[in-house]
Write an enzyme that holds these catalytic residues in place. Structure first.
Site, PDB file in Angstrom:
ATOM      1  N   ASP A   1     -26.057  24.052  -3.643  1.00 41.84           N
ATOM      2  CA  ASP A   1     -26.402  24.461  -2.187  1.00 41.84           C
ATOM      3  C   ASP A   1     -25.819  23.964  -1.127  1.00 41.84           C
ATOM      4  O   ASP A   1     -24.942  22.847  -1.335  1.00 41.84           O
ATOM      5  CB  ASP A   1     -27.965  24.189  -2.330  1.00 41.84           C
ATOM      6  CG  ASP A   1     -28.381  22.701  -2.254  1.00 41.84           C
ATOM      7  OD1 ASP A   1     -27.206  22.082  -2.049  1.00 41.84           O
ATOM      8  OD2 ASP A   1     -29.396  22.313  -1.912  1.00 41.84           O
TER       9      ASP A   1
ATOM     10  N   ASP B   1     -26.790  21.327   1.994  1.00 35.14           N
ATOM     11  CA  ASP B   1     -27.946  20.757   2.737  1.00 35.14           C
ATOM     12  C   ASP B   1     -27.619  20.295   4.505  1.00 35.14           C
ATOM     13  O   ASP B   1     -26.380  19.806   4.566  1.00 35.14           O
ATOM     14  CB  ASP B   1     -27.986  19.404   2.180  1.00 35.14           C
ATOM     15  CG  ASP B   1     -28.542  19.763   0.737  1.00 35.14           C
ATOM     16  OD1 ASP B   1     -29.576  20.345   0.279  1.00 35.14           O
ATOM     17  OD2 ASP B   1     -27.392  19.504  -0.210  1.00 35.14           O
TER      18      ASP B   1
ATOM     19  N   ASP C   1     -30.481  24.512   2.372  1.00 34.20           N
ATOM     20  CA  ASP C   1     -31.719  23.675   2.776  1.00 34.20           C
ATOM     21  C   ASP C   1     -31.593  23.064   4.357  1.00 34.20           C
ATOM     22  O   ASP C   1     -30.612  22.506   4.652  1.00 34.20           O
ATOM     23  CB  ASP C   1     -31.760  22.478   1.782  1.00 34.20           C
ATOM     24  CG  ASP C   1     -32.312  22.842   0.318  1.00 34.20           C
ATOM     25  OD1 ASP C   1     -32.790  23.854   0.471  1.00 34.20           O
ATOM     26  OD2 ASP C   1     -32.260  21.885  -0.378  1.00 34.20           O
TER      27      ASP C   1
HETATM   28  N1  DCT Z   1     -33.337  14.558  -1.508  1.00 33.31           N
HETATM   29  C1  DCT Z   1     -34.260  14.056  -1.223  1.00 33.31           C
HETATM   30  N2  DCT Z   1     -35.600  14.536  -1.299  1.00 33.31           N
HETATM   31  C2  DCT Z   1     -35.590  15.768  -1.948  1.00 33.31           C
HETATM   32  C3  DCT Z   1     -34.504  16.562  -2.353  1.00 33.31           C
HETATM   33  C4  DCT Z   1     -33.334  15.866  -2.192  1.00 33.31           C
HETATM   34  O1  DCT Z   1     -34.189  12.949  -0.778  1.00 33.31           O
HETATM   35  N3  DCT Z   1     -37.009  16.182  -2.086  1.00 33.31           N
HETATM   36  C5  DCT Z   1     -31.848  14.103  -1.352  1.00 33.31           C
HETATM   37  C6  DCT Z   1     -31.148  13.559  -2.627  1.00 33.31           C
HETATM   38  C7  DCT Z   1     -29.958  14.275  -2.622  1.00 33.31           C
HETATM   39  C8  DCT Z   1     -29.897  15.076  -1.483  1.00 33.31           C
HETATM   40  O2  DCT Z   1     -31.060  15.056  -0.864  1.00 33.31           O
HETATM   41  C9  DCT Z   1     -29.179  16.535  -1.708  1.00 33.31           C
HETATM   42  O3  DCT Z   1     -30.065  17.191  -2.707  1.00 33.31           O
HETATM   43  P1  DCT Z   1     -29.315  18.222  -3.648  1.00 33.31           P
HETATM   44  O4  DCT Z   1     -28.981  19.322  -2.748  1.00 33.31           O
HETATM   45  O5  DCT Z   1     -30.404  18.447  -4.833  1.00 33.31           O
HETATM   46  O6  DCT Z   1     -28.222  17.364  -4.431  1.00 33.31           O
HETATM   47  P2  DCT Z   1     -26.732  17.170  -3.986  1.00 33.31           P
HETATM   48  O7  DCT Z   1     -26.393  15.710  -4.209  1.00 33.31           O
HETATM   49  O8  DCT Z   1     -26.424  17.888  -2.650  1.00 33.31           O
HETATM   50  O9  DCT Z   1     -25.934  18.088  -5.097  1.00 33.31           O
HETATM   51  P3  DCT Z   1     -25.748  19.843  -5.289  1.00 33.31           P
HETATM   52  O10 DCT Z   1     -26.582  20.238  -4.255  1.00 33.31           O
HETATM   53  O11 DCT Z   1     -24.541  20.119  -5.348  1.00 33.31           O
HETATM   54  O12 DCT Z   1     -26.478  19.962  -6.462  1.00 33.31           O
HETATM   55 MG    MG Z   2     -26.987  19.969  -2.323  1.00 34.98          MG
END
Ligand code: DCT
Ligand code: MG
Length: 417
Positions: free
Chosen positions: A246, A248, A341
Site C-alpha cells: 500500500d 501510507d 492509508d
Molecule cells: N503501523 C502502525 N500501526 C498500525 C499499522 C501500521 O504503527 N496499525 C506502522 C508499522 C509500519 C507502518 O505503519 C506501515 O505499515 P504497513 O503499510 O503495513 O507496512 P509497510 O512497512 O509500509 O510495508 P508494505 O506496505 O509494503 O507491506
Molecule cells: Mg505500507
C-alpha cells in the site's frame, strides 16, 4: 523465455552488467551462488536472486510483481505458518531471523557465517544448514505443500479477509477464490467484496512510480482544502522500498486544532470524482489523559482512512520500466486500484506518528521493547513517557525521540531490520 519476451520482458541469455534479476528453477541457493562465483559475480547486491514463481507471477499480471515475496525465504514461510496458526512466539522468532538475514550486507554460504548475528537460534541454524547442504529445508517444503497453509494464505491475501474467515471458508471445503466468489451462502463484508473485485490489482503491488504519483495526487488534494497541511509519505516507501502493498501517508496541519476536518473534505472530494473504490474512515479515539499503551503492537488512536484508490495511469511515469509492451487488455483499462492509508495526527504528536508509521513493524516492535526494558520509558505512536521521572518527553522531530532514548539517529532506510 519466449513467452516472457512476448510479454515485453527483456530476457538475456548471458550474464552481464545489465542484468537486474536472476531467475532460477530447480537449483538450490548454494548451486546458484557457486555458479555466480564461477562467473565472478559473487556480489549479489547488484541484482535480485529469484525463484521462477516470481517470473510466472509477473507474466500473469504483465509487469514485475513485488520480488520480496519470491525470495527463497524459508524463515518468512515458517513465520507466516506460525502466524496463521495463531502461534505468536515462534512466529516472532522466525520473523526476527528473516529480517536480520534479508538485510545482511553479505550472503551466507556457510553456517559459520551466522556467528555473532542476533536471533540465530539452533532451530534457525539447522534450517540454514539444510538449505546450504540440500538446497531446501524439509520443514519449509512441508509447509509449502500443506493444503491448509496454501488455502489460508490464498484467502488472507484478499483485502478484508482475516484468519477467522479464512478458516471458516476452509472448513466449508472452499479451496479457490472462484469457489468463494460463486458460493451464494457466503455473506461477504463490503471490504471483502472490494478486495475480491480488485484482487489482481491489489496483489500486483504498488511500484515506486505509482507511489510517487499517488503522493503528488494526495498532496494536491489535501492542500486544496488546507494549504498549510504537511503530507508525508511514510511506510515502506519512506524506508526506500521499491514496491509495497500500500502507500501510507501522514497528514498534519501546523498551528491548527481542526486538523481532523481536512480528511472528511478530501474524502468527499474524491467520492464525487468516483475515485474511491472503497474507504473506511475511522475517527480519532485519542484521550489525552491516558498513558502511552503498554502493548508493543497496539493500534494507535489517530483519525485514519483505509482506502482503495482508483489511480489513473496517465498520472504514472513509467520511466525506465522494463516492460515495453502493454497487453491489449491493459491498454483498455487506464487505471489501477491501489491501497492507500491516510493518517491524521495533531501537530504536537507528529514526530511520534511519523516514527511509528515509518516502520518496519519489526523495527517499531524492537524500538518499543528497547524503550521499555532499557530506558523504563513507554513509546507509542502518540508520545514518549518516562516512568522514572513520571513525565512526557516532547519531541518536534524523530531525531529528538532517538536522543531521548539515548540512541544515535537511525535513518528510515536503515529501519528495514
Ligand atoms: N503501523 C502502525 N500501526 C498500525 C499499522 C501500521 O504503527 N496499525 C506502522 C508499522 C509500519 C507502518 O505503519 C506501515 O505499515 P504497513 O503499510 O503495513 O507496512 P509497510 O512497512 O509500509 O510495508 P508494505 O506496505 O509494503 O507491506
Ligand atoms: Mg505500507
Amino acid at each position: 523465455m519466449d513467452l516472457a519476451r512476448r510479454k515485453g520482458f527483456r530476457v538475456e541469455n548471458e550474464l552481464s552488467n545489465s542484468v537486474t534479476h536472476v531467475v532460477a528453477e530447480n537449483n538450490s541457493c548454494a548451486e546458484i551462488l557457486k555458479w555466480l562465483q564461477m562467473h565472478n559475480m559473487e556480489d549479489c547486491s547488484r541484482f535480485r536472486l529469484l525463484d521462477i514463481s516470481w517470473l510466472t507471477a509477473s507474466m500473469e499480471v504483465g509487469r514485475p510483481v513485488d520480488p520480496e515475496k519470491y525470495h527463497l525465504d524459508a524463515f518468512e514461510v515458517l513465520a507466516e505458518n506460525y502466524e496463521l496458526r495463531g502461534n505468536d512466539g515462534p512466529c516472532l522468532a522466525f520473523r526476527r531471523a528473516a529480517s536480520v538475514l534479508k538485510f545482511l550486507p553479505f550472503t551466507i554460504v556457510r553456517v559459520n557465517d551466522t556467528e555473532g548475528l542476533p536471533w540465530m537460534r539452533d532451530q534457525v541454524k539447522t534450517i540454514i544448514e539444510d538449505i546450504i547442504e540440500d538446497g531446501e529445508s524439509s520443514r519449509v517444503t512441508a509447509v509449502l505443500n500443506n493444503e491448509n497453509y496454501r488455502s489460508i494464505k490464498l484467502f488472507t491475501s484478499v483485502f478484508g479477509v482475516g484468519l477467522k474467515t479464512s478458516e471458516k471458508w476452509y472448513r466449508m471445503g472452499l479451496r479457490t477464490l472462484e469457489e468463494v466468489k460463486s458460493n451464494k451462502d457466503l455473506k461477504l463484508t463490503r471490504m471483502q467484496r472490494a478486495g475480491l473485485l480488485h484482487y489482481e490489482d491489489l496483489l500486483s503491488y504498488v511500484s515506486k512510480e505509482e507511489a510517487d504519483s499517488a503522493s503528488l495526487f494526495v498532496k494536491e488534494s489535501v492542500q486544496k482544502f488546507s494549504p498549510s497541511a504537511l503530507v508525508t509519505l511514510t511506510g515502506g516507501f519512506r524506508r526506500g522500498k521499491t514496491t509495497g502493498h500500500d502507500v501510507d501517508f501522514l497528514i498534519t496541519v501546523p498551528g491548527s486544532r481542526q486538523e481532523e476536518e481536512v480528511l472528511h473534505l478530501v474524502i468527499d472530494f474524491w467520492k464525487k470524482q468516483g475515485l474511491l473504490l472503497y474507504y473506511d474512515l475511522i475517527e480519532s479515539t485519542f484521550e489525552k489523559t491516558k498513558l502511552p499503551s503498554r502493548k508493543v503492537d497496539a493500534f494507535d488512536h489517530f483519525q485514519k482512512c483505509f482506502i482503495i484508490l482508483k489511480l489513473h495511469k496517465g498520472k504514472v511515469d513509467h520511466g525506465s520500466s522494463i516492460i515495453s509492451v502493454a497487453s491489449a487488455e491493459e491498454e483498455k483499462k487506464d487505471w489501477k486500484a491501489i491501497r492507500v492509508d491516510l493518517v491524521v495526527s495533531p501537530f504536537e504528536q507528529y514526530a511520534f506518528a511519523l516514527l511509528g508509521w515509518s516502520g518496519s513493524r519489526q523495527f517499531e516492535r524492537d524500538l518499543r521493547r528497547y524503550a521499555t526494558h532499557e530506558k523504563k520509558m513507554v513509546l507509542d505512536n502518540h508520545a514518549l513517557y518516562d516512568k522514572t521521572k513520571k513525565l512526557f518527553l516532547n519531541a518536534a522531530s524523530e531525531e529528538e525521540i532517538f536522543a531521548h532514548l539515548g540512541l544515535d539517529y537511525i535513518e528510515p532506510w536503515e529501519r528495514n531490520a
